[in-house]
Design a protein around this motif. Structure first.
Motif, PDB file in Angstrom:
ATOM      1  N   LYS A  46       4.335  19.650  73.275  1.00 55.38           N
ATOM      2  CA  LYS A  46       4.607  18.284  72.824  1.00 55.38           C
ATOM      3  C   LYS A  46       5.509  17.551  73.806  1.00 55.38           C
ATOM      4  O   LYS A  46       6.343  18.157  74.488  1.00 55.38           O
ATOM      5  N   SER A  61       7.684  13.531  70.400  1.00 52.34           N
ATOM      6  CA  SER A  61       7.385  14.545  69.389  1.00 52.34           C
ATOM      7  C   SER A  61       8.520  15.554  69.257  1.00 52.34           C
ATOM      8  O   SER A  61       8.856  15.992  68.148  1.00 52.34           O
ATOM      9  N   GLN A  62       9.126  15.917  70.380  1.00 55.38           N
ATOM     10  CA  GLN A  62      10.248  16.862  70.338  1.00 55.38           C
ATOM     11  C   GLN A  62      11.431  16.262  69.583  1.00 55.38           C
ATOM     12  O   GLN A  62      12.108  16.956  68.813  1.00 55.38           O
ATOM     13  N   GLU A  92      10.607  16.430  65.858  1.00 56.57           N
ATOM     14  CA  GLU A  92      10.730  17.783  65.308  1.00 56.57           C
ATOM     15  C   GLU A  92      12.191  18.211  65.163  1.00 56.57           C
ATOM     16  O   GLU A  92      12.541  18.955  64.248  1.00 56.57           O
ATOM     17  N   VAL A 124       6.734  14.141  59.177  1.00 54.33           N
ATOM     18  CA  VAL A 124       6.347  15.307  59.979  1.00 54.33           C
ATOM     19  C   VAL A 124       5.267  16.117  59.253  1.00 54.33           C
ATOM     20  O   VAL A 124       4.267  16.526  59.860  1.00 54.33           O
ATOM     21  N   ALA A 155       1.968  14.278  59.504  1.00 52.69           N
ATOM     22  CA  ALA A 155       1.421  14.316  60.862  1.00 52.69           C
ATOM     23  C   ALA A 155       0.831  15.693  61.169  1.00 52.69           C
ATOM     24  O   ALA A 155      -0.245  15.797  61.770  1.00 52.69           O
ATOM     25  N   LYS A 156       1.529  16.738  60.749  1.00 48.91           N
ATOM     26  CA  LYS A 156       1.014  18.098  60.972  1.00 48.91           C
ATOM     27  C   LYS A 156      -0.254  18.325  60.156  1.00 48.91           C
ATOM     28  O   LYS A 156      -1.199  18.977  60.622  1.00 48.91           O
ATOM     29  N   GLU A 194      -3.056  16.708  62.018  1.00 51.78           N
ATOM     30  CA  GLU A 194      -3.443  17.562  63.143  1.00 51.78           C
ATOM     31  C   GLU A 194      -4.319  18.732  62.688  1.00 51.78           C
ATOM     32  O   GLU A 194      -5.350  19.037  63.301  1.00 51.78           O
ATOM     33  N   TYR A 251       3.125  11.599  67.532  1.00 53.32           N
ATOM     34  CA  TYR A 251       3.183  13.047  67.295  1.00 53.32           C
ATOM     35  C   TYR A 251       1.795  13.649  67.393  1.00 53.32           C
ATOM     36  O   TYR A 251       1.593  14.711  68.021  1.00 53.32           O
ATOM     37  N   GLY A 288       0.715  13.939  70.829  1.00 60.37           N
ATOM     38  CA  GLY A 288       1.514  14.842  71.641  1.00 60.37           C
ATOM     39  C   GLY A 288       2.460  14.146  72.596  1.00 60.37           C
ATOM     40  O   GLY A 288       2.919  14.749  73.569  1.00 60.37           O
TER      41      GLY A 288
END
Length: 324
Positions: A3, A7-8, A11, A23, A26-27, A30, A320, A323
């Motif tokens: 990422k 994105s970092q 997180e 989060v 978004a996950k 994905e 996110y 990436g």
């Protein structure tokens, strides 16, 4: 894929409450794509004027979205920003404007959307002159198209390139036109170009039937959904609410209950970004579980709600997923 810095940051810092819901959603988005699922994004409000295209266009280019439902305003306002960006006027102190100051904006041909004023001549009329030619061509030939198809014709013709005032890579409509991305635009007549087209019909210059209708959009969607819901199915990412959200989500109960297609799957992922108050009774504020009672979502559909400002949340979620 590792990422990027945005994105970092998300997180590391987005660990609780609405930030954690962002989060999680978004996950979930994905994971849905990694399982070969497809995704619909719905756009309500003034997301195009908020320049969501800066991130949504890349989502389209990278096949992170497979179909869009939007209001007529969002359909046209992305293109308006593309061709008239330098003439927009920002009003940071919009809350302090007096009725006289609002009237002065009107007299100077500015239409205000919160803190952003859209210039009538450079935006509305610039599109109108070219759409008139495209509408007239179809009308004279007895051809009929959907609202977004006319917009695609205008973009793909190259006639607007002379006016571009932003990088076209930041226009989600340019990205969508290049891919011929499926779009549904319920209630298109509730838009500036919809009003203008109606005026031509009232004056007898065009036939109303030259523009395909909302009923035909639903019929088209009822054909598209069963052809694309195999495997992981189709997810539903709702920005705001309103007709852009409720119109397309209803295709599932319509197919199941009214067409008696009892093998049609529910939407297989659901996320909404909204700050609407649930107790007010609005669709925008309805929690995901309410949609179970309408036959839109399954008990086991992954459901997420981020109760915050979509102009903040949506770009972060897209970043996110991309990436960044």
């Amino acid at each position: 894929m590792s990422k990027g810095p945005v994105s970092q940051f998300i997180e590391k810092h987005y660990l609780h409450f609405n930030s954690a819901a962002l989060v999680d959603a978004a996950k979930g988005y994905e994971e849905h794509l990694l399982d070969n699922g497809k995704m619909m994004i719905t756009l309500a409000g003034a997301m195009s004027t908020a320049e969501l295209g800066k991130s949504l266009a890349e989502m389209i280019r990278q096949d992170k979205v497979h179909i869009i439902s939007c209001t007529g305003a969002n359909l046209e306002e992305d293109i308006m920003n593309l061709v008239a960006h330098n003439s927009y006027k920002r009003v940071p102190n919009y809350r302090d404007l007096s009725p006289q100051e609002e009237w002065d904006l009107l007299e100077n041909h500015y239409n205000r959307v919160t803190d952003t004023c859209i210039p009538e001549e450079e935006a509305f009329r610039r599109l109108q002159q070219h759409l008139f030619d495209i509408w007239n061509n179809a009308d004279s030939k007895g051809e009929r198209y959907f609202p977004h198809e006319f917009m695609y014709q205008m973009i793909n013709s190259g006639v607007l390139k002379q006016y571009y005032e932003i990088d076209p890579a930041d226009s989600w409509m340019v990205a969508a036109a290049e891919k011929n991305l499926p779009i549904v635009v319920p209630g298109w007549e509730d838009s500036t170009m919809g009003n203008i087209f109606s005026s031509y019909c009232i004056k007898g210059e065009f036939k109303a039937t030259t523009m395909k209708s909302g009923i035909e959009y639903m019929m088209w969607l009822a054909d598209w959904y069963p052809k694309n819901c195999a495997g992981k199915g189709i997810g539903f990412f709702q920005i705001g609410g309103g007709i852009a959200g409720d119109f397309p989500i209803c295709v599932v109960p319509m197919l199941y209950q009214d067409m008696e297609m009892h093998d049609v799957p529910f939407w297989s992922y659901f996320c909404q970004i909204s700050d609407s108050t649930t107790s007010y009774g609005s669709y925008s504020g309805a929690v995901p579980n309410e949609k179970i009672t309408w036959g839109k979502l399954d008990i086991h559909t992954p459901k997420f709600i981020v109760e915050s400002d979509a102009t903040i949340v949506a770009p972060l979620m897209f970043a996110y997923i991309l990436g960044w």
